[in-house]
Design an enzyme around this catalytic site. Structure first.
Site, mmCIF file in Angstrom:
data_model
loop_
_atom_site.group_PDB
_atom_site.id
_atom_site.type_symbol
_atom_site.label_atom_id
_atom_site.label_comp_id
_atom_site.label_asym_id
_atom_site.label_seq_id
_atom_site.Cartn_x
_atom_site.Cartn_y
_atom_site.Cartn_z
ATOM 1 N N ARG A 1 0.380 -2.434 10.920
ATOM 2 C CA ARG A 1 0.233 -3.586 9.973
ATOM 3 C C ARG A 1 1.468 -3.610 9.161
ATOM 4 N NH1 ARG A 1 -2.115 -8.556 9.357
ATOM 5 N NH2 ARG A 1 -3.482 -8.881 7.559
ATOM 6 N N TYR B 1 0.705 -1.191 -0.002
ATOM 7 C CA TYR B 1 -0.027 0.004 -0.104
ATOM 8 C C TYR B 1 0.993 1.303 -0.167
ATOM 9 C CZ TYR B 1 -4.199 -2.825 0.657
ATOM 10 O OH TYR B 1 -5.072 -3.680 0.527
ATOM 11 N N ARG C 1 -10.507 -14.025 7.820
ATOM 12 C CA ARG C 1 -11.681 -14.628 7.236
ATOM 13 C C ARG C 1 -12.102 -15.975 8.079
ATOM 14 N NH1 ARG C 1 -8.158 -16.456 2.148
ATOM 15 N NH2 ARG C 1 -6.611 -16.931 3.870
ATOM 16 N N ALA D 1 -34.253 -39.359 -6.279
ATOM 17 C CA ALA D 1 -35.531 -39.139 -6.176
ATOM 18 C C ALA D 1 -36.298 -39.176 -7.445
ATOM 19 C CB ALA D 1 -35.535 -37.396 -5.807
#
Length: 671
Positions: A235, A187, A347, A485
Site C-alpha cells: 500500500r 503510518y 467503501r 397522514a
C-alpha cells in the site's frame, strides 16, 4: 408517482472483467476489495471471527477478483492484544479461521491476500498505542502533548522478523499473498521513508536508501521465508499532501510539500519494484492530510487516485492498483486508459456487496451508493468499533442478520418518506409484508432533499434515487405522495403495524427578527438571499450551506457559539471535519467561533465574542442553522393505541442518515 432516473449513462467497462495476474498469481478479473482495518473483528485467540469471515465471503460471492483481507497486526508489541487479528499470536487459531474463510472465498474463484500492519507510529489515536514509538521522537498527530519515542534497531529487526513469520503463517493458511501496511497514509513505515518525520542518524535514517531500508528488508525477509513466487504487494502513497504539520494541502491548492513529493515518490516506486514488491496499491495523502486517504463527499471527482496510479505505472513494470471512489464507469475507464492494472473498491463494497456483479450486468442503477459520510465505517473504527456502513446495516453482521420471511405477513403503514421511512418500507417490502408509505410532500426524501442540493452531496441524492427505484419494483409497496397522514390513517383497521418516521423540524429561536430564513428553504430555492449572508450555527448544515453559497459568489459568514465547527473532531468523522475546516477559509468563508448571537435586527446580527465584546455583522440575509428537534404529531396516539407501533429516526431523536437507516433496519427486520 414519478421516479427520477439515475444520472449515470451506461458504459462499457468490459476491461474490468478481463483476467490478469500479480506475478504468477492469476486473477479472474481486475477487481480488488481494498483493505480495511479489522478493529473488533478478532476472535478470542487472534483469528478471524465469524462476522468478518462472512463479510468477506459475501463480497467474494458478489464477484470480486481478489480480496485484501485486513489489515491485521504484525504482532501485539504496539497493538493492544486482540484489537485486531494477528497471525503470530496463535498460529493454530489464525490458520483454522483463515481456512474456514478462504475455502469459501476460493470456491467463488476469488483470490485473497492478507494485509499485515506494523502500526501507526505518531499517527496513533491517543490511548491505542502501547509502545508510543516512531522513527524519531515525535509529537502525536492528534495530541501534541503526547510524545512518541524512537524505535530501537532491535525493535525494527524484530518487526521485520515478525513480518516474515506472519507471512509464512498466512501462506500456510491458504492466503494467495500478503500486502504490507504501509508506505502510505503516514503510518509507521511511511514515517520512516520521509525525511520530514525520520531524523535518525543510523542505517534506518538519513539518505533515501536508508529511509527505505525498513520496508525493503520486510519484503526481502518475506520472500526468503515464503519463496520468490509468493506475491507481496505494498500500500503506497505517491504524494503526502502535507502543507504543514497537521495540515493537508487541498485539491488544486499550491503549497510547498513537506512530505514526499511526486518526483521522490516515483524514485521510491522504482526502488520498491527492484526490492521485490509484486504490486503497488497506489493512493495519496497522510494523517496530516487525512481527507486524501479517506475522501469525504467534498471530493466531487471520483477516481481521485487515477492520476497518481498513472504516474507510478509509467515508472514501474509491476502491476498498479488504485481505489478512490471507483464506483463510476468513467473513473474505471479512465484508469484503464492510463494503463492502470487493477481497480480497488473499499467503501462502495460496504454499501453494496454485489457491486461487482451489478457492474458486470450493467445494472448501475441498482447499486446502493456509498455516500462518503464515514459515519458507519471510518468513524466507528476511530472509536474502537468494528466498521459497518451507514446505508447498509448488514455490513459486518452477515453472520447475524439475515432477512427472512415473517411468520405472518402484515399490513404496515409507514408515515414519512425520509431515510427512516424509506428504509422501513424497503426492508418490510423485501420480507414480503404489505406496505403503504404516506408522504406529506410531493417528493420522497425528507431531510435528504435539501441536504443533497450542493453538488458535493450528490451521492446523498443518488441514495434517494436508489430507494425510489427499489420500491418502485415492489408490487407489495404502495407510495402516496402529497398525503399528510391523519388520525384516521393511523386508526385505519386495515393496518396491523404503524411505523412513524415523520422526521424533524428546524429549531428557530426568537432572536427578535422575523426575517430569519431556514437553511432548508434556502437550499430548496424557497427563499432567496442577497450577496452577503450570515449563517447562525456552525454545525454540518450551516457549514455546508456556507460552502455552497460561497461557491456561488456570495460573501458568507458563519457564527458559531462553541469554539469549533461541526461539533469538533469528536462529533464528526475526522477526515470530513478536517477537510471542511480547511475548505471554508480556503474558499473565503468567514468563520467566527466562540461567538454568541445576542439578537437579530432585520438582517443584522448582533453578537458577542469570548471576551464579551459586542459586534454587529451586517448582511442581506440571515440563515438559522442551529439544529433540529423531533417532529411527532402522533405522540398521543402512539402512547394510547393497542396497535403494534414504532417511532424511529429523527422523529424519535435527531441524528444523521445513519441513525435513521439503522433505526429503521433494526425494527423492520424483525416485524
Amino acid at each position: 408517482m414519478v421516479f427520477v432516473t439515475k444520472d449515470i449513462q451506461k458504459r462499457d467497462v468490459s476491461r474490468l472483467f478481463t483476467p490478469t495476474s500479480i506475478g504468477k498469481l492469476q486473477l479472474k478479473n481486475r477487481t480488488v476489495m481494498a483493505p480495511l482495518g479489522l478493529v473488533g473483528y478478532a476472535d478470542a485467540r487472534g483469528g478471524f471471527n465469524k462476522n468478518i469471515q462472512e463479510l468477506y465471503i459475501r463480497r467474494a460471492k458478489g464477484g470480486m477478483g481478489m480480496i485484501t483481507v485486513g489489515l491485521v497486526a504484525v504482532d501485539y508489541q504496539d497493538f493492544f492484544d486482540l484489537s485486531l487479528p494477528c497471525p503470530i499470536y496463535d498460529p493454530i487459531d489464525f490458520t483454522k479461521t483463515s481456512k474456514e474463510m478462504l475455502e469459501q472465498i476460493h470456491n467463488y474463484g476469488t483470490k485473497a491476500i492478507c494485509m499485515i500492519s506494523a502500526g501507526m507510529g505518531r499517527s496513533a489515536f491517543p490511548g491505542v498505542s502501547k509502545q508510543m514509538w516512531a522513527p524519531s521522537p515525535q509529537e502525536n498527530r492528534f495530541d501534541p502533548k503526547v510524545m512518541h519515542r524512537a524505535m530501537t534497531v532491535a525493535e525494527i529487526q524484530k518487526t521485520i522478523e515478525d513480518y516474515a513469520k506472519g507471512a509464512k503463517i498466512c501462506k500456510d493458511a491458504g492466503f494467495d499473498g500478503v500486502e504490507i501496511h504501509a508506505v502510505h497514509e503516514g503510518y509507521l513505515l511511511d514515517q520512516f521513508t520521509m525525511s520530514f518525520f525520520n531524523h535518525r542518524d543510523d542505517n534506518y535514517g538519513g539518505s533515501l536508501e536508508n529511509r527505505l531500508r525498513f520496508p525493503i528488508e520486510i519484503v526481502k525477509a518475506i520472500k526468503a521465508a515464503c519463496g520468490a513466487d509468493f506475491p507481496v504487494t505494498l500500500r503506497y502513497s505517491l504524494k503526502s499532501f502535507i502543507r504543514h504539520l497537521r495540515e493537508g494541502g487541498l485539491p488544486g491548492e499550491h503549497f510547498a510539500e513537506q512530505g514526499r513529493d511526486v518526483a521522490e515518490g516515483l524514485e521510491v516506486a522504482k526502488l520498491f519494484e527492484a526490492a521485490g514488491y509484486d504490486m503497488l496499491n497506489v493512493d495519496a495523502g497522510t494523517y496530516d492530510a487525512w481527507f486524501w486517504n479517506h475522501p469525504p463527499m467534498y471530493f466531487e471527482k471520483k477516481g481521485i487516485y487515477n492520476e497518481f496510479g498513472a504516474k507510478v505505472k509509467s515508472a514501474v513494470s509491476i502491476p498498479v492498483a488504485v481505489a478512490g471512489r471507483m464506483d463510476d464507469p468513467e473513473a474505471i475507464n479512465a484508469a484503464f486508459d492510463q494503463d492502470i492494472d487493477l481497480v480497488e473498491f473499499g467503501r462502495p463494497l460496504l454499501a453494496d456487496p454485489d457491486l461487482v456483479n451489478k457492474i458486470k450486468a450493467d445494472a448501475w442503477e441498482d447499486v446502493r451508493p456509498c455516500i462518503s459520510c464515514h459515519d458507519g465505517c471510518l468513524d466507528r473504527l476511530a472509536k474502537g468499533m468494528p466498521y459497518s456502513c451507514t446505508v447498509n446495516p448488514e455490513t459486518g453482521h452477515e453472520a447475524e442478520y439475515k432477512l427472512t420471511a415473517p411468520l405472518a405477513k402484515k399490513n404496515i403503514l409507514v408515515i414519512g418518506g425520509g431515510p427512516a421511512g424509506l428504509e422501513s418500507a424497503y426492508i418490510c417490502g423485501t420480507r414480503g409484508h404489505q406496505v403503504t408509505l404516506l408522504e406529506a410532500q410531493d417528493k420522497l426524501g425528507g431531510a435528504i432533499l435539501p441536504g443533497s442540493v450542493p453538488s458535493f452531496k450528490k451521492d446523498d441524492y443518488q441514495l434517494l434515487v436508489w430507494f425510489e427505484r427499489q420500491l418502485a419494483h415492489m408490487s407489495n409497496v404502495t407510495i402516496q405522495l402529497n398525503h399528510a397522514a391523519t388520525k384516521r390513517d393511523f386508526n385505519d383497521p386495515k393496518f396491523d403495524t404503524i411505523i412513524v418516521a415523520t422526521g424533524a423540524t428546524p429549531i428557530m429561536p426568537d432572536f427578535g427578527s422575523d426575517q430569519m430564513l431556514k437553511a432548508e428553504d434556502v437550499l430548496m430555492g424557497k427563499a432567496k438571499v442577497g450577496e452577503k449572508v450570515t449563517i447562525i450555527g456552525g454545525g454540518l448544515v450551516g457549514c455546508e450551506t456556507a460552502l455552497w453559497l460561497q461557491r456561488q459568489g456570495k460573501q458568507t459568514t458563519v457564527v458559531e457559539m462553541s469554539d469549533d465547527i461541526c461539533g469538533g473532531p469528536a462529533h464528526t468523522p475526522f477526515a470530513n471535519y478536517q477537510m471542511i475546516s480547511e475548505l471554508l477559509p480556503y474558499n473565503g468563508v468567514d468563520v467566527q467561533t466562540s461567538t454568541k448571537v445576542e439578537r437579530v435586527t432585520g438582517t443584522q446580527v448582533v453578537a458577542s465574542d469570548a471576551q464579551g465584546n459586542t459586534k454587529t455583522i451586517a448582511g442581506d440575509a440571515v440563515i438559522c442553522a442551529i439544529g433540529y428537534k423531533p417532529k411527532d404529531p402522533f405522540l398521543q396516539l402512539l402512547q394510547t393505541t393497542d396497535k403494534e407501533t414504532y417511532l424511529i429516526g429523527d422523529a424519535k431523536r435527531t441524528g444523521k442518515i445513519m441513525t435513521a437507516i439503522w433505526d429503521a433496519y433494526y425494527i423492520a427486520k424483525d416485524i
